[in-house]
Motif scaffolding. Structure first.
Motif, PDB file in Angstrom:
ATOM      1  N   LEU A  13       0.778  -1.236   0.159  1.00  0.00           N
ATOM      2  CA  LEU A  13      -0.095  -0.075  -0.002  1.00  0.00           C
ATOM      3  C   LEU A  13       0.844   1.299  -0.044  1.00  0.00           C
ATOM      4  O   LEU A  13       0.493   2.204  -0.733  1.00  0.00           O
ATOM      5  N   GLY A  16       2.524   1.664  -3.625  1.00  0.00           N
ATOM      6  CA  GLY A  16       1.641   2.094  -4.409  1.00  0.00           C
ATOM      7  C   GLY A  16       1.156   3.578  -4.423  1.00  0.00           C
ATOM      8  O   GLY A  16       0.814   4.249  -5.302  1.00  0.00           O
ATOM      9  N   SER A  17       0.902   3.958  -3.082  1.00  0.00           N
ATOM     10  CA  SER A  17       0.563   5.340  -3.106  1.00  0.00           C
ATOM     11  C   SER A  17       1.765   6.222  -3.215  1.00  0.00           C
ATOM     12  O   SER A  17       1.548   7.509  -3.866  1.00  0.00           O
ATOM     13  N   ARG A  20       1.911   6.658  -6.860  1.00  0.00           N
ATOM     14  CA  ARG A  20       0.535   6.973  -7.557  1.00  0.00           C
ATOM     15  C   ARG A  20      -0.170   6.031  -8.170  1.00  0.00           C
ATOM     16  O   ARG A  20      -0.503   6.426  -9.320  1.00  0.00           O
ATOM     17  N   THR A  23      -4.400   1.168  -8.813  1.00  0.00           N
ATOM     18  CA  THR A  23      -4.586  -0.127  -7.955  1.00  0.00           C
ATOM     19  C   THR A  23      -3.460  -0.790  -7.512  1.00  0.00           C
ATOM     20  O   THR A  23      -2.297  -0.756  -8.089  1.00  0.00           O
ATOM     21  N   TYR A  44      -9.393   5.693   3.380  1.00  0.00           N
ATOM     22  CA  TYR A  44      -8.144   5.631   3.031  1.00  0.00           C
ATOM     23  C   TYR A  44      -7.903   5.118   1.700  1.00  0.00           C
ATOM     24  O   TYR A  44      -6.840   5.269   0.973  1.00  0.00           O
ATOM     25  N   VAL A  45      -8.618   4.163   1.430  1.00  0.00           N
ATOM     26  CA  VAL A  45      -8.887   3.422  -0.012  1.00  0.00           C
ATOM     27  C   VAL A  45     -10.140   3.682  -0.564  1.00  0.00           C
ATOM     28  O   VAL A  45     -10.991   3.913   0.051  1.00  0.00           O
ATOM     29  N   GLN A  62      -8.144  -0.258  -5.141  1.00  0.00           N
ATOM     30  CA  GLN A  62      -7.978   0.966  -5.799  1.00  0.00           C
ATOM     31  C   GLN A  62      -7.723   1.868  -4.707  1.00  0.00           C
ATOM     32  O   GLN A  62      -8.454   2.566  -3.639  1.00  0.00           O
ATOM     33  N   MET A  63      -6.507   2.545  -5.252  1.00  0.00           N
ATOM     34  CA  MET A  63      -6.122   3.635  -4.096  1.00  0.00           C
ATOM     35  C   MET A  63      -6.997   4.945  -4.166  1.00  0.00           C
ATOM     36  O   MET A  63      -7.624   5.182  -5.369  1.00  0.00           O
ATOM     37  N   ARG A  64      -6.949   5.714  -3.065  1.00  0.00           N
ATOM     38  CA  ARG A  64      -7.631   7.059  -3.197  1.00  0.00           C
ATOM     39  C   ARG A  64      -6.751   8.271  -3.000  1.00  0.00           C
ATOM     40  O   ARG A  64      -5.621   8.057  -2.461  1.00  0.00           O
ATOM     41  N   TYR A  65      -6.841   9.182  -3.938  1.00  0.00           N
ATOM     42  CA  TYR A  65      -6.042  10.365  -4.048  1.00  0.00           C
ATOM     43  C   TYR A  65      -6.851  11.621  -4.063  1.00  0.00           C
ATOM     44  O   TYR A  65      -8.089  11.625  -4.239  1.00  0.00           O
ATOM     45  N   PRO A  71      -1.583  11.400  -2.140  1.00  0.00           N
ATOM     46  CA  PRO A  71      -2.325  10.050  -1.652  1.00  0.00           C
ATOM     47  C   PRO A  71      -2.985  10.384  -0.271  1.00  0.00           C
ATOM     48  O   PRO A  71      -2.707  11.154   0.491  1.00  0.00           O
TER      49      PRO A  71
END
Length: 131
Positions: A13, A16-17, A20, A23, A44-45, A62-65, A71
């Motif tokens: 995680l 990945g963050s 950027r 996923t 957070y995600v 799926q990451m959240r920005y 991030p």
């Protein structure tokens, strides 16, 4: 073979963050699902999906920005490790970054955040902190 699957989840995680990525793929387990569900619940995600990769079950996170690609997860720290377990009582749960972040605990009632465990009066093993 991994000796600490939770650390592997946190590192994936974090990487990945920082890079950027949209996923991140994580090998599946019940404990990882519970941790990821808490991260989704706290914002957070963005989302978690089940998938199969090379014949093995994985979670696609799926990451959240926010704000021009910043991030949501700015830091992760593994607290309790296989070589040194950290347990706390309900009154001894420390706030992460003065309440900005959250700690994830494994209690007798399941995996929960530090706020939930304080509210329920439960202590347990401090798995990690996220901010």
């Amino acid at each position: 073979m991994l000796t600490d699957p939770i650390s592997d989840l946190l590192v994936r995680l974090r990487n990945g963050s920082q890079r950027r990525h949209d996923t991140v793929s994580v090998p599946a387990s019940k404990l990882k699902r519970a941790i990821l569900e808490l991260l989704k619940q706290e914002g957070y995600v963005h989302d978690i999906a089940d998938a199969v990769q090379d014949g093995h079950p994985v979670f696609t996170v799926q990451m959240r920005y926010v704000n021009e690609g910043q991030p949501m997860i700015t830091g992760l720290q593994r607290i309790s490790k296989p070589g040194r377990r950290v347990y706390v009582g309900s009154k001894d749960i420390a706030k992460v970054r003065n309440g900005i972040g959250m700690a994830i605990l494994s209690t007798s009632k399941g995996i929960m955040t530090d706020q939930e465990s304080r509210k329920n009066g439960l202590g347990g093993e401090v798995l990690c902190s996220v901010w």
